[in-house]
Design a protein around this motif. Structure first.
Motif, PDB file in Angstrom:
ATOM      1  N   THR A   1      24.565  97.174  98.086  1.00  0.00           N
ATOM      2  CA  THR A   1      24.360  97.547  99.447  1.00  0.00           C
ATOM      3  C   THR A   1      24.142  99.014  99.722  1.00  0.00           C
ATOM      4  OG1 THR A   1      26.760  97.795  99.415  1.00  0.00           O
ATOM      5  CG2 THR A   1      25.753  95.735 100.216  1.00  0.00           C
ATOM      6  N   VAL A   2      25.338  99.830  99.439  1.00  0.00           N
ATOM      7  CA  VAL A   2      25.307 101.178  99.693  1.00  0.00           C
ATOM      8  C   VAL A   2      24.334 101.999  98.828  1.00  0.00           C
ATOM      9  CG1 VAL A   2      26.826 103.348  99.813  1.00  0.00           C
ATOM     10  CG2 VAL A   2      27.656 101.021 100.428  1.00  0.00           C
ATOM     11  N   ASP A   3      24.508 101.515  97.473  1.00  0.00           N
ATOM     12  CA  ASP A   3      23.469 102.146  96.601  1.00  0.00           C
ATOM     13  C   ASP A   3      22.063 102.217  96.649  1.00  0.00           C
ATOM     14  OD1 ASP A   3      25.870 102.767  95.400  1.00  0.00           O
ATOM     15  OD2 ASP A   3      25.764 102.013  93.578  1.00  0.00           O
TER      16      ASP A   3
ATOM     17  N   ARG B   1      19.423 109.919  92.708  1.00  0.00           N
ATOM     18  CA  ARG B   1      18.281 109.388  91.877  1.00  0.00           C
ATOM     19  C   ARG B   1      18.828 108.108  91.345  1.00  0.00           C
ATOM     20  NH1 ARG B   1      16.666 113.779  88.373  1.00  0.00           N
ATOM     21  NH2 ARG B   1      18.296 112.642  86.904  1.00  0.00           N
ATOM     22  N   GLY B   2      18.031 107.013  91.510  1.00  0.00           N
ATOM     23  CA  GLY B   2      18.405 105.609  91.077  1.00  0.00           C
ATOM     24  C   GLY B   2      17.863 105.684  89.447  1.00  0.00           C
ATOM     25  N   PRO B   3      18.141 104.248  88.836  1.00  0.00           N
ATOM     26  CA  PRO B   3      18.651 103.294  89.527  1.00  0.00           C
ATOM     27  C   PRO B   3      20.202 103.249  89.484  1.00  0.00           C
ATOM     28  CG  PRO B   3      18.020 102.601  87.375  1.00  0.00           C
ATOM     29  CD  PRO B   3      17.469 104.187  87.697  1.00  0.00           C
TER      30      PRO B   3
ATOM     31  N   PHE C   1      23.420 101.098  88.579  1.00  0.00           N
ATOM     32  CA  PHE C   1      23.948 100.053  87.558  1.00  0.00           C
ATOM     33  C   PHE C   1      25.036  99.151  88.305  1.00  0.00           C
ATOM     34  CE2 PHE C   1      21.635 102.563  84.871  1.00  0.00           C
ATOM     35  CZ  PHE C   1      20.589 101.638  84.468  1.00  0.00           C
ATOM     36  N   GLY C   2      25.681  99.797  89.560  1.00  0.00           N
ATOM     37  CA  GLY C   2      26.984  99.479  90.062  1.00  0.00           C
ATOM     38  C   GLY C   2      27.952 100.447  89.384  1.00  0.00           C
ATOM     39  N   VAL C   3      28.367 100.190  88.016  1.00  0.00           N
ATOM     40  CA  VAL C   3      29.107 101.007  87.266  1.00  0.00           C
ATOM     41  C   VAL C   3      28.790 102.537  87.505  1.00  0.00           C
ATOM     42  CG1 VAL C   3      30.601  99.512  86.285  1.00  0.00           C
ATOM     43  CG2 VAL C   3      28.555 100.546  85.406  1.00  0.00           C
ATOM     44  N   GLY C   4      29.340 103.634  87.289  1.00  0.00           N
ATOM     45  CA  GLY C   4      28.774 104.992  87.265  1.00  0.00           C
ATOM     46  C   GLY C   4      29.826 105.906  88.150  1.00  0.00           C
ATOM     47  N   LEU C   5      29.180 107.147  88.142  1.00  0.00           N
ATOM     48  CA  LEU C   5      29.996 108.206  88.861  1.00  0.00           C
ATOM     49  C   LEU C   5      30.425 107.728  90.341  1.00  0.00           C
ATOM     50  CD1 LEU C   5      28.884 111.573  87.905  1.00  0.00           C
ATOM     51  CD2 LEU C   5      31.082 110.887  87.906  1.00  0.00           C
TER      52      LEU C   5
ATOM     53  N   ASP D   1      26.023 112.292  78.634  1.00  0.00           N
ATOM     54  CA  ASP D   1      25.453 113.538  79.120  1.00  0.00           C
ATOM     55  C   ASP D   1      25.819 114.073  80.287  1.00  0.00           C
ATOM     56  OD1 ASP D   1      23.407 113.298  77.208  1.00  0.00           O
ATOM     57  OD2 ASP D   1      22.514 111.752  78.292  1.00  0.00           O
ATOM     58  N   ILE D   2      25.560 115.248  80.907  1.00  0.00           N
ATOM     59  CA  ILE D   2      26.033 116.077  81.795  1.00  0.00           C
ATOM     60  C   ILE D   2      25.471 115.098  83.135  1.00  0.00           C
ATOM     61  CG2 ILE D   2      25.766 117.932  83.532  1.00  0.00           C
ATOM     62  CD1 ILE D   2      26.155 119.704  81.128  1.00  0.00           C
ATOM     63  N   PRO D   3      26.165 114.535  83.743  1.00  0.00           N
ATOM     64  CA  PRO D   3      25.811 113.653  85.082  1.00  0.00           C
ATOM     65  C   PRO D   3      25.289 114.526  86.161  1.00  0.00           C
ATOM     66  CG  PRO D   3      28.172 113.819  85.243  1.00  0.00           C
ATOM     67  CD  PRO D   3      27.728 114.517  84.025  1.00  0.00           C
ATOM     68  N   VAL D   4      24.281 114.101  86.797  1.00  0.00           N
ATOM     69  CA  VAL D   4      23.420 114.552  87.823  1.00  0.00           C
ATOM     70  C   VAL D   4      23.448 113.854  89.072  1.00  0.00           C
ATOM     71  CG1 VAL D   4      21.260 115.796  88.930  1.00  0.00           C
ATOM     72  CG2 VAL D   4      21.925 115.951  86.276  1.00  0.00           C
ATOM     73  N   SER D   5      22.733 112.588  89.138  1.00  0.00           N
ATOM     74  CA  SER D   5      22.838 111.539  89.999  1.00  0.00           C
ATOM     75  C   SER D   5      24.320 110.863  90.244  1.00  0.00           C
ATOM     76  CB  SER D   5      21.872 110.845  89.658  1.00  0.00           C
ATOM     77  OG  SER D   5      22.018 109.538  90.737  1.00  0.00           O
ATOM     78  N   ILE D   6      24.746 110.732  91.330  1.00  0.00           N
ATOM     79  CA  ILE D   6      26.050 109.758  91.520  1.00  0.00           C
ATOM     80  C   ILE D   6      25.812 108.376  90.894  1.00  0.00           C
ATOM     81  CG2 ILE D   6      26.756 111.157  93.802  1.00  0.00           C
ATOM     82  CD1 ILE D   6      26.189 108.427  95.067  1.00  0.00           C
TER      83      ILE D   6
END
Lengths: 317, 295, 299
Positions: A146-148, A162-164, A166-170, A254-259
């Motif tokens: 939904t939101v993502d 920036r996608g995609p 995966f549901g799990v993530g920051l 890696d250093i995360p950029v996208s949420i």
């Protein structure tokens, strides 16, 4: 607060019975033990991480490669991940939490406010691992579908979205953290808002203010340092929260950029790696970033408590 | 304190006090009212009953409050004076379970009519409270302009001039003009209360309600507040609740005496010219109270 | 402002006109909207709790059966139950409480009864800070001191880690409750010539016993739900371990964590079942304990 002397001092030096001395002494030992444990926690982390600090120095904080094969450890991605996830959490939880506190303290009748406060405080009691379980199997798929996808479609041109997904993530970790720190922010903000003297509300009402104006122009400014303290206390909790985050943040090095990037926070990195790292520099480096986490949370906690206790005595000029 | 009440003979002759002395920059009080019939009574309370839940705090009060005069409400503590006062700007209804019956007309407008919003009403009926309550996070300037900055009505274009004017009228300008940016709470108690009066004046109310405005102040600060009230008289309808009968006798034109019934509900015993109430009251109850024989 | 302040009464517009002029319809809309938004925010706060409860109850109830309560996991494959975790949680939390309750209560007694103002503040401060220390770090400390020397993950280290989490909570609640006990009670005891320690143990503490018990129960509930301090200490185990504190031991939170990480639906289901058990205990304690104090506050 009472100004009466503690019972032990009532009798002063006359309390010479041996049993009294022993009893008093033992309570002092246990009281001291609380302070001692704090010292022990800090000492263990410092001593156990010392070899890593000697070997890597600030590289531990500034380098981005965490490679057990080459035995070099730079924790910047996890430090960034920690701050990033906590920032998302704070961004979501602060407005909702403060608005809720305003609702509970200023707008809601008592018969609504009391059970609602009770319910929200109950949320704080749910074990982290249960929230994590719900996070993996319910929240993450829900966000992904939904939101993502909506965020990617509308704001995907920004690097932060920036996608995609995966549901799990920051992002999921941030939402989970927001849920977990909401009760902290709500209950402390509500307390400081409720302790604002009524004369302040009356003064604003008397000038022809609406209820909302009274809340944001008289009550909130008066209690602002306490509300800031509540947010900082929430931030402290968000930085150190482990299990639920570990379960929904994925596994990114890696250093995360996208949420939507998978990442690790300091706490989650320790949780998933510590048992695999059999001694040596990797374990020491994990303890070292644990020490960084300790310092961050301690500073935030102390600052927050000072702000809140000051707020309950009145506003800062 | 009731025990310190001096006999009425010593009271200043309030009704004969000349119209307020013009101060520089202000137009002197007007000559006779252009439309006396419409003007002499500002507020009419009719069969007012005020409740907190099932408790009746004020019973069956009917009262006329004259325009541009000072009306004092006196009576023993707990007799519903403050509750009654708070009905005039509809602050009473903010309390949990508060309720009212009866009517209050302000210049003939029923302020409890469905078409009247309490928020709007309070812009025209200002209030000064028992303890000075400036906003601690606002500067002196911001405190005075707080009501104006809420918006609504016409946006003031000359905020600076209004702030100066209100502070001048509150007899505070000379003391604070060089540090308007300081927090309102940096002032002394008496100055804070005058700041609160300036804050109330800034929205140009027609009625100013004062709920024991000097009870938290020392005698000198009290005197200044009283002088200030006398200067404001003529431009504003002032209703003051006070437990200090001497204060009532010094500043007010009219005095209303409240007492408490068996059921603990406050009611109006009598109302009249201040001089009359303090020298020659109709009711024995009033006589007893002002001469210190009350309970 | 239709007129500068200081307008004489006679030159003001009639009251009704002025009342209409100050009518802040935009402000009224803002007020209405923002109050609704605040209500919505409050509902948003309740939403996660409702959603978590709903899913844990639905999914957990589906997985709840006699096997879950009475059997350990099968050595190979799926099936079996969570008996190892249930017994492990009971044992480790019980031992942790055995250590933490006396330490915490006496520590609290020290702060409220004996400490000088400065040491009271120091202990209180340390306890507050300890509550804020991330629990994973407590795990590292227990690992360093109680696992590394024995070269063996063990339940004792897990219990100590849980005790470290419970102590500051108990110290703070005990101290806060004892401060509410009226001073006269203490003086009455002392005036009878009763020694201080007896006054504290048989008069002051009993007077505050419900509050102290509340603190203890909340601390127990919190410890029962902790996972992070057990990861590097008790480690978890598929075997039922009774009384072997030198060996690894499972616990419900560990069981949930490990079950949730596997890509096997049957294990995920068991995790939901275990989560329901854990939640029933933790929320049960919280509701029972808090409802009483809330009831008192509301009444």
């Amino acid at each position: 607060m009472t100004t009466l002397a503690p019972i032990g001092r009532l009798r002063g030096r006359t309390a010479t019975r041996r049993a009294d001395v022993v009893f008093r002494g033992s309570t002092r030992v246990f009281g001291g033990a609380v302070i001692a444990t704090l010292g022990v926690v800090a000492a263990v982390l410092v001593v156990s991480s010392a070899p890593a600090w000697t070997r890597f120095g600030v590289d531990l904080i500034t380098q981005t490669t965490w490679d057990p094969v080459r035995d070099v450890y730079g924790a910047l991605p996890f430090i960034v991940g920690t701050l990033y996830a906590a920032a998302i959490a704070l961004l979501i939880a602060t407005p909702i939490g403060v608005l809720t506190a305003i609702f509970l303290s200023e707008f809601a009748p008592r018969r609504v406010a009391i059970p609602l406060t009770f319910t929200i405080e109950l949320l704080a009691a749910i074990p982290s691992v249960v929230i994590g379980l719900w996070g993996i199997f319910v929240l993450s798929p829900f966000l992904r579908d939904t939101v993502d996808s909506w965020l990617i479609a509308t704001l995907g041109w920004l690097p932060f979205f920036r996608g995609p997904s995966f549901g799990v993530g920051l992002g999921a970790a941030g939402v989970i953290l927001a849920i977990m720190i909401l009760p902290t922010i709500v209950s402390i903000s509500r307390e400081v808002l409720s302790s604002v003297p009524n004369s302040q509300r009356e003064a604003m009402f008397g000038l022809g203010a609406t209820r909302w104006e009274v809340a944001v122009k008289a009550v909130l400014p008066y209690a602002r340092s306490g509300v800031v303290g509540a947010a900082i206390l929430g931030l402290g909790r968000a930085l150190g929260e482990t299990m639920a985050v570990t379960m929904v943040i994925g596994n990114g090095q890696d250093i995360p950029v996208s949420i939507f990037d998978q990442a690790q926070t300091i706490a989650s990195k320790i949780a998933v790696t510590f048992n695999e790292a059999s001694g040596g520099f990797q374990t020491q480096s994990l303890v070292a970033i644990g020490l960084i986490l300790l310092v961050m949370t301690l500073l935030l906690n102390v600052a927050a408590r000072l702000l809140v206790s000051r707020a309950q005595r009145g506003p800062i000029r | 304190m009731a025990t310190e009440i001096r006999p009425g003979a010593d009271l200043p002759a309030v009704p004969t006090r000349p119209t307020i002395a013009p101060t520089s920059g202000r137009v002197p009080a007007a000559a006779p009212d252009p439309a006396p019939a419409a003007r002499t009574t500002k507020i009419e309370a009719r069969d007012l009953n005020l409740y907190y839940g099932s408790f009746r705090a004020v019973r069956d009060v009917t009262m006329d409050i004259p325009a541009n005069k000072i009306t004092a409400i006196i009576g023993p503590s707990g007799c519903g004076k403050s509750t009654f006062l708070r009905a005039f700007n509809r602050m009473h209804e903010l309390a949990q379970g508060a309720r009212m019956e009866g009517r209050i007309l302000l210049d003939g407008v029923d302020i409890y009519d469905r078409s009247v919003d309490a928020v709007d009403l309070r812009r025209l009926v200002g209030m000064v409270f028992q303890r000075p309550n400036p906003f601690p996070t606002m500067s002196i300037y911001e405190n005075v302009s707080a009501g104006l900055r809420l918006g609504g009505g016409h946006k003031p274009t000359n905020l600076d001039a209004i702030v100066e004017d209100c502070l001048t009228r509150a007899a505070l300008w000379d003391e604070v003009k060089d540090h308007l940016g300081d927090p309102g709470t940096s002032l002394s108690g008496g100055q804070q209360q005058r700041l609160c009066i300036a804050r109330a004046l800034a929205v140009d109310p027609e009625v100013i309600l004062m709920d024991e405005p000097a009870s938290a102040l020392d005698p000198i600060a009290t005197l200044r507040i009283e002088e200030l009230m006398l200067e404001l008289r003529g431009s504003y309808t002032i209703v003051i609740v006070t437990h200090n009968m001497q204060q009532a006798s010094r500043v007010s034109d009219q005095t209303a005496f409240f007492s408490m019934g068996e059921d603990r509900a406050g009611y109006l015993v009598e109302m009249g010219q201040t001089a009359t109430i303090f020298t020659n009251p109709r009711e024995q109850l009033t006589e007893d109270y002002i001469s210190g024989r009350f309970g | 402002m239709s007129a500068t302040p200081g307008t004489l009464a006679g030159s003001r517009a009639p009251f009704a006109e002025r009342l209409a002029a100050v009518r802040g319809s935009r402000r009224r809309v803002v007020d209405r909207v923002m109050r609704t938004v605040a209500l919505a925010a409050a509902l948003v706060c309740v939403l996660p709790l409702a959603a978590i409860l709903l899913f844990v109850v639905i999914k957990g109830a589906a997985a709840l059966n006699l096997d879950l309560l009475t059997k350990p996991p099968k050595a190979l494959g799926t099936g079996g139950g969570a008996l190892n975790a249930i017994l492990g949680s009971l044992q480790m939390v019980a031992v942790a409480a055995l250590v933490a309750v006396p330490v915490g209560i006496l520590g609290g007694v020290y702060v409220s009864e004996f400490a000088s103002r400065r040491s009271a503040r120091a202990v209180r401060f340390a306890a507050d800070v300890m509550v804020g220390v991330p629990s994973i770090l407590i795990g590292i400390v227990a690992y360093t001191l109680l696992v590394v020397p024995f070269k063996q993950f063990n339940a004792a280290a897990g219990s100590v880690a849980l005790a470290l989490i419970m102590v500051p909570v108990i110290v703070r609640t005990t101290e806060e409750i004892l401060r509410l006990v009226p001073h006269e009670i203490r003086e009455a005891g002392l005036a009878l010539g009763v020694p201080t320690w007896r006054v504290v143990l048989s008069v002051v503490l009993p007077a505050g016993r419900t509050g102290v018990l509340t603190g203890v129960m909340l601390a127990v509930a919190r410890a029962a739900g902790e996972t992070a301090p057990l990861l590097f200490t008790a480690l978890g185990s598929r075997l039922v371990n009774v009384g072997q504190f030198g060996q690894p031991m499972d616990a419900l939170p560990l069981f949930i964590y490990n079950g949730a990480r596997q890509p096997i639906a049957a294990l995920n289901d068991q995790a939901w079942g275990a989560a329901l058990l854990l939640l029933l205990f933790v929320l049960g304690v919280n509701v029972a304990v808090r409802a009483r104090s809330w009831g008192r506050r509301a009444g």
